[in-house]
Design a protein around this motif. Structure first.
Motif, PDB file in Angstrom:
ATOM      1  N   GLY A  86       0.809  -1.216   0.000  1.00  0.00           N
ATOM      2  CA  GLY A  86       0.000   0.000   0.000  1.00  0.00           C
ATOM      3  C   GLY A  86       0.837   1.258   0.000  1.00  0.00           C
ATOM      4  N   SER A  90       1.281   4.129  -2.840  1.00  0.00           N
ATOM      5  CA  SER A  90       1.076   5.554  -2.546  1.00  0.00           C
ATOM      6  C   SER A  90       2.309   6.371  -2.912  1.00  0.00           C
ATOM      7  CB  SER A  90       0.760   5.752  -1.066  1.00  0.00           C
ATOM      8  OG  SER A  90      -0.442   5.122  -0.740  1.00  0.00           O
ATOM      9  N   ILE A  95      -2.975   7.294  -7.117  1.00  0.00           N
ATOM     10  CA  ILE A  95      -3.977   8.072  -6.377  1.00  0.00           C
ATOM     11  C   ILE A  95      -5.333   7.929  -7.046  1.00  0.00           C
ATOM     12  CG2 ILE A  95      -2.384   9.682  -5.290  1.00  0.00           C
ATOM     13  CD1 ILE A  95      -2.893  11.622  -7.554  1.00  0.00           C
ATOM     14  N   ASP A  96      -6.347   8.597  -6.563  1.00  0.00           N
ATOM     15  CA  ASP A  96      -7.749   8.346  -6.858  1.00  0.00           C
ATOM     16  C   ASP A  96      -8.186   8.147  -8.310  1.00  0.00           C
ATOM     17  OD1 ASP A  96      -9.676   7.584  -5.168  1.00  0.00           O
ATOM     18  OD2 ASP A  96      -9.954   9.556  -4.280  1.00  0.00           O
ATOM     19  N   ALA A 101      -6.321   2.548  -6.751  1.00  0.00           N
ATOM     20  CA  ALA A 101      -6.101   3.369  -5.552  1.00  0.00           C
ATOM     21  C   ALA A 101      -6.940   2.913  -4.353  1.00  0.00           C
ATOM     22  CB  ALA A 101      -6.338   4.837  -5.862  1.00  0.00           C
ATOM     23  N   PRO A 102      -8.249   2.665  -4.509  1.00  0.00           N
ATOM     24  CA  PRO A 102      -9.022   2.218  -3.334  1.00  0.00           C
ATOM     25  C   PRO A 102      -8.557   0.850  -2.812  1.00  0.00           C
ATOM     26  CG  PRO A 102     -10.507   2.948  -5.076  1.00  0.00           C
ATOM     27  CD  PRO A 102      -9.132   2.923  -5.661  1.00  0.00           C
ATOM     28  N   ASN A 105      -5.268   1.457  -0.927  1.00  0.00           N
ATOM     29  CA  ASN A 105      -5.532   2.180   0.314  1.00  0.00           C
ATOM     30  C   ASN A 105      -6.186   1.270   1.356  1.00  0.00           C
ATOM     31  OD1 ASN A 105      -5.553   4.425   1.998  1.00  0.00           O
ATOM     32  ND2 ASN A 105      -7.594   5.047   1.303  1.00  0.00           N
ATOM     33  N   THR A 106      -7.155   0.461   0.926  1.00  0.00           N
ATOM     34  CA  THR A 106      -7.819  -0.461   1.848  1.00  0.00           C
ATOM     35  C   THR A 106      -6.838  -1.505   2.358  1.00  0.00           C
ATOM     36  OG1 THR A 106      -9.912  -0.130   0.694  1.00  0.00           O
ATOM     37  CG2 THR A 106      -9.720  -2.091   2.096  1.00  0.00           C
ATOM     38  N   GLU A 108      -3.652  -1.236   2.708  1.00  0.00           N
ATOM     39  CA  GLU A 108      -2.728  -0.582   3.639  1.00  0.00           C
ATOM     40  C   GLU A 108      -3.351  -0.480   5.037  1.00  0.00           C
ATOM     41  OE1 GLU A 108      -0.490   3.745   3.967  1.00  0.00           O
ATOM     42  OE2 GLU A 108      -1.345   3.108   2.060  1.00  0.00           O
ATOM     43  N   HIS A 109      -4.618  -0.100   5.108  1.00  0.00           N
ATOM     44  CA  HIS A 109      -5.277   0.053   6.402  1.00  0.00           C
ATOM     45  C   HIS A 109      -5.607  -1.297   7.042  1.00  0.00           C
ATOM     46  CE1 HIS A 109      -5.697   4.129   4.813  1.00  0.00           C
ATOM     47  NE2 HIS A 109      -5.598   4.459   6.083  1.00  0.00           N
TER      48      HIS A 109
END
Length: 143
Positions: A86, A90, A95-96, A101-102, A105-106, A108-109
């Protein structure tokens, strides 16, 4: 001078503490002051250093309880891998407008949750084994 496996494990565990501290410091700095330009590569490098710290922690806990060691290793490893992918995405500028990107990002979290679960498992392992060895009159384990 040739190192034995035990000497290598002890040496690696000691150096991995430094790597984890440096990785954590760089990660903290990147959270307070976002790294821009070529410095963005510091974020995935910080996660890689924290992964070295996790390996050192695993080596320090090795031999205490096989299943909990392995569970902590798998959870932390999956989390660090997701975090590294992730953060690398980044840092490389995904990016978006990009459809990935989603997902990145998901991942990574979710990786942060896995890292936390793995570290909690190892923390419980360290506390339980220190408590049981202390209660039997042995000194707590040292690394």
């Amino acid at each position: 001078m040739k190192l034995t496996t035990a000497q290598f494990s002890i040496t690696f565990a000691r150096w991995s503490r430094i790597a984890a501290a440096v990785g954590g410091a760089v990660f903290l700095i990147s959270m307070v002051t976002p790294l821009r330009g070529p410095l963005r590569v510091g974020v995935p490098v910080s996660v890689a250093f924290m992964a070295l710290g996790a390996i050192g922690l695993y080596l320090a806990l090795r031999g205490r309880h096989r299943r909990l060691e392995l569970l902590g290793l798998v959870l932390a490893g999956v989390g660090l891998a997701l975090g590294l992918v992730g953060m690398a995405g980044s840092a490389s500028g995904v990016i978006d407008p990009n459809p990935w990107a989603p997902v990145i990002n998901t991942g990574e979290h979710v990786g942060l949750v896995f890292i936390g679960a793995g570290m909690l498992t190892w923390g419980a392992l360290a506390l339980v084994t220190a408590w049981t060895s202390y209660s039997y009159g042995e000194p707590p384990p040292r690394s």
